[in-house]
Scaffold this motif. Structure first.
Motif, PDB file in Angstrom:
ATOM      1  N   SER A  46     -23.160 -30.189 -31.757  1.00 47.36           N
ATOM      2  CA  SER A  46     -21.907 -30.699 -32.337  1.00 47.36           C
ATOM      3  C   SER A  46     -21.204 -31.696 -31.409  1.00 47.36           C
ATOM      4  O   SER A  46     -20.338 -32.452 -31.843  1.00 47.36           O
ATOM      5  N   LYS A  47     -21.579 -31.700 -30.134  1.00 45.80           N
ATOM      6  CA  LYS A  47     -20.975 -32.611 -29.160  1.00 45.80           C
ATOM      7  C   LYS A  47     -21.734 -33.939 -29.041  1.00 45.80           C
ATOM      8  O   LYS A  47     -21.341 -34.821 -28.289  1.00 45.80           O
ATOM      9  N   ILE A  48     -22.861 -34.056 -29.759  1.00 42.27           N
ATOM     10  CA  ILE A  48     -23.684 -35.261 -29.686  1.00 42.27           C
ATOM     11  C   ILE A  48     -23.368 -36.158 -30.880  1.00 42.27           C
ATOM     12  O   ILE A  48     -23.495 -35.745 -32.031  1.00 42.27           O
ATOM     13  N   LYS A  49     -22.936 -37.374 -30.592  1.00 43.74           N
ATOM     14  CA  LYS A  49     -22.576 -38.358 -31.625  1.00 43.74           C
ATOM     15  C   LYS A  49     -23.760 -39.285 -31.890  1.00 43.74           C
ATOM     16  O   LYS A  49     -24.559 -39.556 -30.996  1.00 43.74           O
TER      17      LYS A  49
ATOM     18  N   HIS B 119     -26.661 -38.031 -19.970  1.00 44.00           N
ATOM     19  CA  HIS B 119     -26.745 -36.576 -20.039  1.00 44.00           C
ATOM     20  C   HIS B 119     -28.189 -36.223 -20.386  1.00 44.00           C
ATOM     21  O   HIS B 119     -28.725 -36.710 -21.372  1.00 44.00           O
ATOM     22  N   ALA B 120     -28.822 -35.398 -19.576  1.00 40.13           N
ATOM     23  CA  ALA B 120     -30.158 -34.881 -19.859  1.00 40.13           C
ATOM     24  C   ALA B 120     -30.011 -33.443 -20.332  1.00 40.13           C
ATOM     25  O   ALA B 120     -29.398 -32.632 -19.639  1.00 40.13           O
ATOM     26  N   THR B 121     -30.554 -33.125 -21.510  1.00 39.01           N
ATOM     27  CA  THR B 121     -30.449 -31.760 -22.024  1.00 39.01           C
ATOM     28  C   THR B 121     -31.516 -30.876 -21.397  1.00 39.01           C
ATOM     29  O   THR B 121     -32.411 -31.355 -20.694  1.00 39.01           O
TER      30      THR B 121
ATOM     31  N   PHE C  18     -25.233 -39.665 -28.256  1.00 36.05           N
ATOM     32  CA  PHE C  18     -24.289 -39.987 -27.198  1.00 36.05           C
ATOM     33  C   PHE C  18     -23.270 -38.856 -27.061  1.00 36.05           C
ATOM     34  O   PHE C  18     -22.890 -38.235 -28.044  1.00 36.05           O
ATOM     35  N   THR C  19     -22.859 -38.595 -25.822  1.00 33.32           N
ATOM     36  CA  THR C  19     -21.943 -37.492 -25.557  1.00 33.32           C
ATOM     37  C   THR C  19     -20.885 -37.907 -24.533  1.00 33.32           C
ATOM     38  O   THR C  19     -21.058 -38.903 -23.822  1.00 33.32           O
ATOM     39  N   GLU C  20     -19.818 -37.127 -24.476  1.00 30.63           N
ATOM     40  CA  GLU C  20     -18.714 -37.435 -23.566  1.00 30.63           C
ATOM     41  C   GLU C  20     -19.016 -37.055 -22.120  1.00 30.63           C
ATOM     42  O   GLU C  20     -18.286 -37.455 -21.216  1.00 30.63           O
TER      43      GLU C  20
ATOM     44  N   CYS D  72     -27.461 -39.504 -24.378  1.00 30.96           N
ATOM     45  CA  CYS D  72     -27.873 -38.109 -24.228  1.00 30.96           C
ATOM     46  C   CYS D  72     -29.356 -38.017 -24.561  1.00 30.96           C
ATOM     47  O   CYS D  72     -29.767 -38.334 -25.684  1.00 30.96           O
ATOM     48  N   TYR D  73     -30.168 -37.597 -23.585  1.00 35.22           N
ATOM     49  CA  TYR D  73     -31.612 -37.525 -23.752  1.00 35.22           C
ATOM     50  C   TYR D  73     -32.069 -36.077 -23.881  1.00 35.22           C
ATOM     51  O   TYR D  73     -31.652 -35.215 -23.117  1.00 35.22           O
ATOM     52  N   GLY D  74     -32.931 -35.843 -24.842  1.00 34.86           N
ATOM     53  CA  GLY D  74     -33.562 -34.545 -25.027  1.00 34.86           C
ATOM     54  C   GLY D  74     -35.052 -34.660 -24.768  1.00 34.86           C
ATOM     55  O   GLY D  74     -35.513 -35.601 -24.119  1.00 34.86           O
TER      56      GLY D  74
END
Length: 176
Positions: free
Chosen positions: A48-51, A101-103, A70-72, A61-63
């Motif tokens: 829910s935090k990933i746009k 951000h790396a998940t 994209f994330t804050e 944001c990379y998974g």
């Protein structure tokens, strides 16, 4: 094809194609992947935090399969190869730059001393890491298994940099 010639074949310690200034530099040294880089899993971020779209206050944001959105928040800053660690595409490699951000589904790869980051990226691409995945329904890569993967590395950082610069230039031409 060029990348295959600039790196030694499996079981060999000398590439078939070398830049003139390195032809007498000797064989590459065989090490374990864990000896030339440090690998750590990224950090959880709620879906829910990933746009989907970027904005000024958002970071890539990379998974496990590359860019998720994209994330804050960001977990890293700099240039890092990322390894997807879960799913059918585990072992895929992404080069992340800047703040990102790396998940937990991505392994962040930090080169150790005497290892050039961009050279390491191309080495990881070449290794076809998916072959080291375990598990049936949900294949995955563990850092413990990746640490033991053998790799050949030039003894001179200048040779690593020359290879990385050559392949990066070709990537730029392909992108254009």
């Amino acid at each position: 094809g060029l990348m295959q010639q600039l790196f030694p074949r499996e079981g060999e310690t000398t590439p078939s194609l070398r830049f003139p200034e390195f032809r007498d530099a000797g064989e590459w040294e065989v090490k374990r992947l864990g000896d030339i880089c440090q690998m750590t899993a990224g950090e959880f971020v709620a879906a829910s935090k990933i746009k989907e779209a970027t904005a000024d206050n958002l970071y890539p944001c990379y998974g496990g399969n590359g860019l998720r959105g994209f994330t804050e928040t960001f977990t890293h800053e700099g240039i890092y190869p990322l390894i997807g660690r879960q799913g059918a595409l585990c072992g895929n490699i992404t080069l992340a730059t800047g703040k990102f951000h790396a998940t937990e589904h991505a392994v962040v790869v930090a080169p150790r001393k005497n290892t050039v980051t961009n050279w390491l990226y191309y080495q990881l691409v070449r290794l076809n890491l998916n072959q080291f995945a375990t598990g049936q329904a949900q294949p995955g890569l563990s850092v413990a298994n990746l640490n033991g993967v053998p790799v050949a590395i030039p003894q001179e950082e200048d040779e690593q940099q020359k290879i990385a610069d050559c392949l990066s230039s070709l990537d730029e031409v392909i992108d254009l």
